[in-house]
Scaffold this active site. Structure first.
Site, PDB file in Angstrom:
ATOM      1  N   ASP A 103      32.156-103.274  45.147  1.00 15.68           N
ATOM      2  CA  ASP A 103      32.138-102.320  44.039  1.00 15.68           C
ATOM      3  C   ASP A 103      32.725-101.019  44.561  1.00 15.68           C
ATOM      4  OD1 ASP A 103      30.925-104.041  42.201  1.00 15.68           O
ATOM      5  OD2 ASP A 103      28.928-103.524  42.898  1.00 15.68           O
ATOM      6  N   ASP A 123      33.906-105.896  36.599  1.00 15.89           N
ATOM      7  CA  ASP A 123      32.781-105.474  35.760  1.00 15.89           C
ATOM      8  C   ASP A 123      33.268-104.821  34.475  1.00 15.89           C
ATOM      9  OD1 ASP A 123      31.079-106.305  37.824  1.00 15.89           O
ATOM     10  OD2 ASP A 123      30.925-104.288  38.677  1.00 15.89           O
TER      11      ASP A 123
END
Length: 140
Positions: A103, A123
């Site tokens: 991330d 995401d």
């Protein structure tokens, strides 16, 4: 069906290229868009938002089941489904290959709890795909 496959493939390829670039360069934290977006790479070994106490490899069967259920429910066609599928497969591939997901996007000026989490492009593709699917369903 062709659109869905092309979009999913494009999302997979873009996510892989971004991850590869970030892992090779390991950039320091960097603010963009007047501090509204921050590039801050970190590895996520557990489930999204820390909701499930599972490690990356334990998430694989759950992720696969969710993707299959979504395809069965929404029929595997359209832009929204392609984004959702591509983002889901990208995160699934990272978990299978590396046991974790990279991330790297933060939104420090976002409202409420959104600012404390880190995201990746997969995401965001999942989120946008889900929104498009819901909007499409509402129009019917």
């Amino acid at each position: 069906m062709i659109l869905t496959g092309c979009v999913a493939g494009a999302v997979l390829a873009i996510c892989a290229l971004v991850r590869r670039g970030l892992e090779r360069r390991r950039p320091a934290r960097r603010d963009l868009a007047g501090g509204r977006v921050r590039i801050d790479p970190l590895y996520n070994r557990g489930a999204g938002f820390g909701l499930l106490p599972l490690n990356g490899r334990q998430m694989v069967p759950l992720s696969l089941a969710a993707l299959c259920a979504l395809l069965g429910t929404f029929g595997g066609r359209g832009l929204g489904t392609g984004l959702l599928l591509g983002g889901g497969l990208s995160n699934l591939w990272e978990r299978l290959r590396h046991g974790r997901v990279l991330d790297y996007l933060r939104f420090p000026k976002a409202p409420g709890p959104l600012k404390k989490f880190a995201y990746n492009l997969a995401d965001l593709a999942i989120l946008l795909g889900a929104v498009l699917i819901v909007l499409r369903r509402k129009r019917r």
